[in-house]
Design an enzyme around this catalytic site. Structure first.
Site, PDB file in Angstrom:
ATOM      1  N   GLU A   1      -4.520   4.248   3.337  1.00 22.12           N
ATOM      2  CA  GLU A   1      -3.610   3.252   2.773  1.00 22.12           C
ATOM      3  C   GLU A   1      -4.236   2.697   1.493  1.00 22.12           C
ATOM      4  O   GLU A   1      -5.336   2.138   1.528  1.00 22.12           O
ATOM      5  CB  GLU A   1      -3.368   2.125   3.769  1.00 22.12           C
TER       6      GLU A   1
ATOM      7  N   THR B   1       0.822  -1.210   0.000  1.00 19.76           N
ATOM      8  CA  THR B   1       0.000   0.000   0.000  1.00 19.76           C
ATOM      9  C   THR B   1       0.855   1.257   0.000  1.00 19.76           C
ATOM     10  O   THR B   1       1.987   1.271   0.480  1.00 19.76           O
ATOM     11  CB  THR B   1      -0.930   0.045   1.232  1.00 19.76           C
TER      12      THR B   1
END
Length: 309
Positions: A256, A208
């Protein structure tokens, strides 16, 4: 697109401009109507167009402890104003001087002398000056003394509902991205720099790009289908977690984002995450296996919402 401040002054070639005046946070359909009218005036009168906005927002000055509520950063507004056809963005740095300035002084000293505006376009609900005593009528009356024309643009409605930044914020807090998108004419987007993280997502098979939310409004915490624009202008589909990551300790508020079908290092890069569709609330899982299984479901749902399947 030039970015101006009162302290830096307005260059000679931009004096005599048509000024669109407002907060313009979010630059929704109503704001677009105001700026569009200013651009139309500028075209017909062969004058440059300046969009004037406030930063910090006056509410932040008077209520410094208020929760973050911004829908757009200055950089985002600058790009949006440029796309709408404006020549420059003027940033009113809202502080003690502007807060204490009465409405007539603002028209004469600021709009007239310091900016040299030939015309000013506002929304019909715009107010200004100390105690917010300035309105469209005062702007027209006092502006005429300084050779400034004034025009207001009526409120814009969508399906019988008035469009406003406040209504968009309500929709985002509720996870209603569809309503926000209709009023903004684009997905609400958070711009920022990817920071180094704990690389936990990579270990789970879902690397991420992590960003802090900064001064933006906090939309409903949860999982979103997103579109990601990188600093090279490329756009990528993704799935994002916005919240405090309740499965892991200590809780940490982050956005994220996992870019689908993407390989590359994003650390330190400026990217923009557009929230396209809300998938679910964030959850606390009893095991990593359960978390990963749900992440696979989230990815599948994101692909559907983004029309990738």
């Amino acid at each position: 697109m030039q970015r101006l401040t009162l302290a830096g002054g307005v260059p000679e070639d931009l004096r005599g401009s048509i000024v669109a005046l407002g907060n313009f946070d979010g630059f929704h359909l109503g704001h677009q109507a105001v700026v569009g009218r200013a651009v139309q005036h500028g075209f017909h009168e062969r004058r440059p167009v300046i969009v004037a906005t406030f930063d910090p927002h006056p509410v932040r000055y008077f209520k410094p402890d208020a929760p973050w509520f911004r829908l757009t950063s200055l950089d985002q507004r600058e790009r949006l104003f440029a796309h709408a056809g404006a020549d420059a963005m003027l940033v009113f740095e809202f502080g003690a001087e502007l807060a204490a300035m009465d409405a007539e002084q603002f028209v004469g000293e600021v709009l007239g002398k310091r900016i040299g505006a030939a015309g000013v376009i506002t929304g019909d609900d715009f107010s200004f000056g100390k105690g917010r005593t300035g309105d469209a009528n005062l702007l027209a009356r006092v502006g005429a003394k300084y050779g400034i024309s004034a025009e207001t643009v009526p409120q814009v409605e969508l399906n019988g509902e008035r469009i406003s930044s406040g209504r968009i914020r309500e929709a985002l807090v509720a996870g209603d991205t569809a309503t926000a998108t209709r009023m903004l004419t684009r997905d609400f987007a958070i711009d920022g720099v990817v920071q180094g993280g704990d690389r936990r997502g990579r270990e789970l098979g879902y690397p991420t790009a992590s960003m802090v939310l900064g001064r933006y409004l906090r939309p409903r915490y949860g999982i979103y289908a997103v579109r990601v624009t990188l600093d090279d202008g490329s756009e990528h589909p993704g799935v994002a977690s916005l919240g405090v990551r309740p499965t892991f300790d200590p809780p940490q508020e982050l956005l994220e984002t996992h870019l689908l079908d993407f390989n590359g290092d994003l650390y330190g890069r400026q990217i923009e995450i557009a929230l396209h569709g809300f998938i679910r609330d964030e959850l606390k899982f009893d095991s990593i296996d359960a978390l990963v299984a749900e992440m696979r479901n989230d990815e599948a749902e994101a692909r559907k919402l983004l029309a990738l399947e």
